[in-house]
Design an enzyme around this catalytic site. Sequence first.
Site, PDB file in Angstrom:
ATOM      1  N   ASP A  85       0.834  -1.210   0.000  1.00 14.37           N
ATOM      2  CA  ASP A  85       0.000   0.000   0.000  1.00 14.37           C
ATOM      3  C   ASP A  85       0.866   1.256   0.000  1.00 14.37           C
ATOM      4  O   ASP A  85       2.047   1.232   0.366  1.00 14.37           O
ATOM      5  CB  ASP A  85      -0.912  -0.012   1.226  1.00 14.37           C
ATOM      6  CG  ASP A  85      -2.262   0.635   0.952  1.00 14.37           C
ATOM      7  OD1 ASP A  85      -2.358   1.440   0.011  1.00 14.37           O
ATOM      8  OD2 ASP A  85      -3.226   0.327   1.676  1.00 14.37           O
ATOM      9  N   CYS A  96      -1.309  -1.443  -4.205  1.00 15.48           N
ATOM     10  CA  CYS A  96      -2.440  -0.633  -3.748  1.00 15.48           C
ATOM     11  C   CYS A  96      -1.891   0.739  -3.387  1.00 15.48           C
ATOM     12  O   CYS A  96      -0.759   0.866  -2.933  1.00 15.48           O
ATOM     13  CB  CYS A  96      -3.102  -1.289  -2.543  1.00 15.48           C
ATOM     14  SG  CYS A  96      -4.389  -0.288  -1.758  1.00 15.48           S
ATOM     15  N   ASP A 132     -10.675   1.625  -3.147  1.00 17.87           N
ATOM     16  CA  ASP A 132     -11.191   1.334  -1.814  1.00 17.87           C
ATOM     17  C   ASP A 132     -12.713   1.317  -1.798  1.00 17.87           C
ATOM     18  O   ASP A 132     -13.315   0.933  -0.788  1.00 17.87           O
ATOM     19  CB  ASP A 132     -10.692   2.386  -0.817  1.00 17.87           C
ATOM     20  CG  ASP A 132      -9.240   2.175  -0.419  1.00 17.87           C
ATOM     21  OD1 ASP A 132      -8.690   1.103  -0.736  1.00 17.87           O
ATOM     22  OD2 ASP A 132      -8.653   3.085   0.194  1.00 17.87           O
TER      23      ASP A 132
END
Length: 784
Positions: free
Chosen positions: A476, A522, A544
């Site tokens: 992420d 991500c 998301d």
Amino acid sequence: MIEEKDGLFRLTTNETSYWFRVTAFGHLAHIHYGARLHNQDPDGLILKRTALLGSSVVYDPSDPTYCLDNMCLEWSGIGRGDYRHSPAELKMPDGSFACDFVFRSHRVIKGTIPIDTLPSAYSDKDDCETLELTLEDASNGVTLLIYYTVFEQTDVITRRAVLKNDNENPLVIRRLMSMMMDMPNKNYRLITFDGGWIKEAHRHERPVAYGLYINASTTGASSNRHNPGFLLAETDTMDTHGGVYGFNLVYSGNHYGAVELSGHDIVRVQIGINPHCFEWTLNQGEQFETPEAVMTYSDGGFNGLRAHFHDFVNSHIVRGDWKDKERPVLINNWEAHFFKFNQRKLLRLARRAQRLGIELFVLDDGWFGKRNDDFAGLGDYWVNKKKLPQGLPRFADKIRKTGMAFGLWFEPEMVNENSDLYRAHPEYAVRTPGKTPALGRNQFVLDLCNPDVRNYIVESVGRILDEAQISYVKWDMNRHISDAFSTLLQNQGEFFHRYILGLYEVLARIFRPRPHILLESCSSGGNRFDLGMLCFSPQIWASDDTDPIERLKIQSGLSSLYPLSTMGAHVSEAPHQQTLRYTPLTTRFNAACFGCLGYEMDLKYLTHVERKEIKEQIAFYKAHRRTFQYGRFTQLPAQKNNKVHWQCTTADGSEAIAGFFQTLATASEGGDCLPLTGLDPDARYTVSTRPQSLFIKRFGGLAKHILPVSLNPDGIVLRTAGRFYRLTDCVEHYEAYGDMLNAGIRLSNQFVGSYYNAHTRLLGDFGSNLYVVKKETIRTHSNI
């Protein structure tokens, strides 16, 4: 295929031709990019110069009509009469900004030529060629190499540039695009894919009029604001027909795409690194490599372009063990727990997931350091023993004993001020001297220009991966870059590009030695969904936002540039955390299965009938996983504004899955048509609805009208019944030849306010259905 004769270059793919020539003065003049042509004299396609236009600046007095500003070019400079935006803004060794690169030589190389400093497209087969052109600005001793790689089978041509300084004086790059191409205008529409957090990749169109249009990012990543890829479509182009060009960039940092229409109706297209805050000095003997630009053309509409991009990404961008490999169905614990979990909660979730058929358990944020909220812990890699008292390796073993693989979330590019790492090494964080750094999600960005930072990340993440035998990583990045400054750089104009070079180095060092790990990139969802990341990460978390109605827009937009095998898509609880919209469980699945399926919910609150529905969903997805992830994806025109139609078809045409999605219902709606495409007209097929559940609670007070006694719709009787009993929505079945099915199927009526029966489709707001199309096997009989 690449051919050259008398200064005319012909680049040919299965369905396209790309032609340009060297002019008498050594410039590269564009002739044609579009549908494949026979080899012939190109005179009919060459832009004519039979009159001197007013206000022209003539390049050479020997030809009074030779004005660069009015020509279709493959590359242009500054200071020689072309006043359109140049692909190169260079402070040359002589101190001027004037640059004029002219042709010197060429060579054709079999295969691809890898870029030393950046990821690029590759080929593991003997199916592409590369053209290298050498151009020179002779007065400065500066060389420009332009590369064209022809991927014949996927109808893609890539371009990039390499600038070399052979002068004893330095050269300063302020702008250097990966490609530039001019072509006559055909009333093009510019299509970009824009948005922000939880609304990524929404499609936007505008006509190309006089002036300059820019599609760019300045956030430090390719961004959720404007994806690097964009399209140029002719006026009448639709999903199924018409001419359209697609452009993209193999790069994960600040990008810049530009479309400019000149006063004489020439369209200039450029794409490359954003010149925003960019400055790069080349001393004698040094060179700079641009990222690789990707181009394709289809006369088969947006679906034809999708096919080219999807085949190219699956064949020449995604690499390693997960290339062409089916992705597992996963459960991610984030929306179930956020930071509030312990080992007992996680194992209960895992056991429930395994019983439903889920194959991979992913532990998201909160397992490390003092990470009980987003104010602390980033940068630390010691396991939180309050949550996982036996450590991560023992916990991973427990997950594997359930029969599932184990995956783990990381955010390695970030650090919290409240962390052991920051207290020990505050200099690792990106910050501008003398200024209080700006925070995003309560965190700083780590300086990936610093080799010590890169080594720390590689060693820390690599150790965790090996100790816990991780099978999957979610990587992420939850904020944009601000305060761009590195103490390791003398020239801060290099920061954004060197950050991306550092990221690519880190990813290569961690994952190339561990090719068995499935990496899902991500960045707060789709903030870094680009071809550069896909060179390392076979799939990317698209957004998301798990609301399926929003996902219809997000996944539709991304599908214009990227295949479904690259899109992470999850089924979550409703009402949705991002929109507060309540959608049917069936629609959440129907949208998510057009991608890499996962679930993100607390399974303990499911009713008996919901668990049965999800178990059936997962079994259905596994049975058709290859079709969903690697089939030919098409989006079909909707006959009504409240409908979306998707279809995936196997390469051999033996199976297709069609998705019928309704956004908002209308009162007493007219008949619906299920559009289908690509079926063999002479073959017979069966078409069947995937059976899906109708839950009693959805009907609320309406239920009392069909019961012999009056019951409270919120009472214990109906609530208990709703937990254990369900209805099956209308199931339709058809048998026909492909020619009739390609014309569309007239479906049974939706509920129109009256006369419900088993043949009535109960969609309502946000309803949907999947239809399975199967080619019938031809049976032959023989007499014995």
